[in-house]
Design an enzyme around this catalytic site. Structure first.
Site, short mmCIF file in Angstrom:
data_model
loop_
_atom_site.label_atom_id
_atom_site.label_comp_id
_atom_site.label_asym_id
_atom_site.label_seq_id
_atom_site.Cartn_x
_atom_site.Cartn_y
_atom_site.Cartn_z
CB CYS A 260 -4.94 -0.19 -11.22
SG CYS A 260 -4.71 1.38 -12.03
CE LYS A 263 -8.92 -1.12 -15.87
NZ LYS A 263 -8.28 -1.39 -17.12
C1 UGA Z 1 -1.59 0.60 -8.73
C2 UGA Z 1 -0.15 0.04 -8.69
O1 UGA Z 1 0.41 0.27 -7.40
C3 UGA Z 1 0.72 0.69 -9.78
O2 UGA Z 1 2.00 0.10 -9.77
C4 UGA Z 1 0.05 0.47 -11.15
O3 UGA Z 1 0.77 1.11 -12.18
C5 UGA Z 1 -1.35 1.06 -11.11
O4 UGA Z 1 -2.11 0.43 -10.06
C6 UGA Z 1 -1.97 0.81 -12.46
O5 UGA Z 1 -2.18 -0.34 -12.81
O6 UGA Z 1 -2.14 1.76 -13.24
P1 UGA Z 1 -2.81 2.82 -7.82
O7 UGA Z 1 -4.09 2.11 -8.18
O8 UGA Z 1 -2.62 4.22 -8.28
O9 UGA Z 1 -1.55 1.98 -8.40
O10 UGA Z 1 -2.73 2.84 -6.24
P2 UGA Z 1 -1.93 2.05 -5.11
O11 UGA Z 1 -1.02 2.99 -4.42
O12 UGA Z 1 -1.35 0.82 -5.63
O13 UGA Z 1 -3.11 1.68 -4.08
C7 UGA Z 1 -4.18 0.80 -4.47
C8 UGA Z 1 -5.08 0.52 -3.28
O14 UGA Z 1 -4.43 -0.31 -2.33
C9 UGA Z 1 -5.52 1.78 -2.50
O15 UGA Z 1 -6.90 1.69 -2.21
C10 UGA Z 1 -4.71 1.71 -1.22
O16 UGA Z 1 -5.36 2.32 -0.12
C11 UGA Z 1 -4.62 0.19 -1.02
N1 UGA Z 1 -3.48 -0.23 -0.17
C12 UGA Z 1 -2.21 -0.01 -0.58
C13 UGA Z 1 -3.74 -0.88 1.03
O17 UGA Z 1 -4.91 -1.09 1.42
N2 UGA Z 1 -2.67 -1.28 1.80
C14 UGA Z 1 -1.40 -1.07 1.40
O18 UGA Z 1 -0.47 -1.50 2.16
C15 UGA Z 1 -1.14 -0.41 0.19
#
Ligand code: UGA
Length: 436
Positions: A260, A263
């Protein structure tokens, strides 16, 4: 209410079972018949905690049924959710061919009023295109509405996020459409934000890009901490206590990944540029995120001097814990760089190894985290799974040829590392080194 979902991937399937959990009757459609065979038996083709149980429950209760025909979706539900994929093409442009095909099939099979709801993450103005496509292909004078209902679930906590969302956003411009959406979400205990369709579409991309920006800000601060001697965890903690800033999604690491954020950030920039508005700030998020991983690689290279023929252990392959998803996973990019430099890799992940094996059959896939570490010249942590945070570091030290850790997620106990006389390089912090 009877609800149809077209596209039974992460968003569609999870929305479907969660709607069933709230009492609705759901038909999930997917063109992949092998996937449907599994789903009909209650088997989930990807890792998502809590989903197999909920799916089995609602397959058994027949509140969730399946079909490979979009025509059946048009017949079954008064509301039809479009949850098909919108993969990225060049520089963030989304491929909308699946969405368009669904819109045409809906038009060609429409007999009564239907509310068509886009839930896939789509560029602004997609609903307008869907409406135009349906109008163009429709046979006869039949009423329909098109609405936008973006999804905010996170992989790994998708069930919880869907059943107990912070808010539900519905972009709709007819009273009938709004009332149907309010009925669908009647059992959800959260604010329902009703907006124009265009605003709902933008809320999704803007939210993801903002979160990616916040993470990128923490990552850039980490780099500043590394050159200035400050500690990024102390800095973001001090900042986050200000309620206007907050602590969520403010953790430095080796960059965000997943299907997500990368992209959606590119898509937001692309949409904006297409509309004539330059988006250098949004483009920079993506570039800075890529360089975060490269910086981590340089740290490993500089410390190990020669990577050729070194054996390195990697803990964590998925883009984050609680998923087997490898899309845009920083670990995969790192593996490519390390392989190019001639390193031999012993890797471990609690659930993502089968998927990794398909891309990199030539790595050593460890039976457990300690097996990965045995005889390695260093350990690299790419995903903060709980079992890595809680690992017995004395055993890690005993297994490694050199007691050296690169912690890409700042999740290893630094105090314990120091007690054991090991060396650790984290993100945005002074390294831990044995006392001279
Ligand atoms: C993300 C959004 O958080 C959701 O709200 C959204 O619905 C989704 O995309 C989507 O568009 O479908 P997701 O991709 O499942 O969800 O994962 P996240 O938990 O958001 O993490 C994304 C990335 O950010 C991961 O690689 C994680 O390691 C990284 N991250 C997250 C960090 O590097 N630091 C942080 O503090 C938090």
């Amino acid at each position: 209410m009877k609800i149809s979902i077209v596209g039974s991937g992460h968003v569609g399937l999870i929305s479907g079972v969660c709607f069933a959990e709230k009492g609705h009757d759901v038909l999930c459609v997917d063109h992949d018949t092998d996937k449907l065979t599994k789903l009909r038996k209650g088997e989930v083709p990807f890792y998502e905690p809590g989903l197999p149980e909920l799916l089995k429950k609602h397959v058994a209760s027949k509140k969730v049924i399946f079909s490979e025909r979009t025509e059946d979706a048009v017949e079954f539900g008064q509301a039809i959710f479009i949850c098909v994929g919108t993969p990225s093409t060049e520089r963030g442009k989304a491929d909308m061919s699946y969405v368009e095909r669904v819109a045409r099939t809906v038009a060609e099979n429409l007999k009564d009023y239907r509310l068509v709801i886009e839930k896939s993450t789509v560029p602004i103005k997609t609903s307008e295109r869907i409406r135009r496509t349906i109008s163009r292909y429709i046979k006869g004078d039949i009423q329909f509405d098109v609405a936008s209902n973006p999804e905010f679930l996170r992989e790994g906590s998708a069930i919880e996020d869907t059943l107990k969302p912070d808010r539900v956003v519905v972009g709709v411009d007819s009273a009938k459409g709004e009332s149907l959406l309010r009925e669908i979400y009647g059992g959800f205990d959260c604010p329902i934000v009703v907006t124009s369709v265009g605003s709902a579409e933008l809320i999704k991309h803007a939210s993801n890009s903002f979160l990616a920006l916040k993470i990128t800000y923490a990552n850039w601060l980490a780099r500043l901490c590394e050159v200035s001697g400050a500690d990024v965890d102390e800095v973001v903690h001090g900042m986050g206590l200000d309620h206007r800033i907050g602590h969520h999604f403010f953790g430095a690491g080796i960059g965000y990944g997943g299907s997500c954020f990368p992209k959606d950030v590119d898509a937001l920039a692309h949409i904006s540029e297409e509309l004539g508005l330059e988006a250098p700030m949004i483009r920079l998020i993506s570039d800075t995120n890529k360089s975060q991983l490269e910086n981590f690689y340089k740290k490993i290279e500089s410390e190990l001097w020669v990577l050729n023929d070194k054996t390195l252990a990697i803990w964590g392959l998925a883009f984050k814990p609680n998923t087997d998803d490898l899309r845009e996973a920083p670990a995969l990019r790192l593996i490519n760089l390390l392989k190019q430099a001639g390193a031999k890799l012993r890797v471990h992940d609690p659930v993502a190894m089968p998927n990794t094996r398909k891309v990199h059959p030539d790595l050593y896939y460890a039976n457990d985290p300690m097996d990965a570490v045995n005889g390695a010249d260093a350990l690299i942590v790419c995903t903060e799974w709980p079992q890595y945070k809680e690992a017995d570091l004395a055993k890690v030290k005993a297994g490694l040829r050199v007691p050296l850790i690169f912690d890409g997620r700042n999740c290893i106990d630094r105090k314990r590392v120091a007690e054991l006389g090991m060396t650790l390089f984290g993100i945005g912090k002074e390294p831990v080194r044995p006392e001279a």
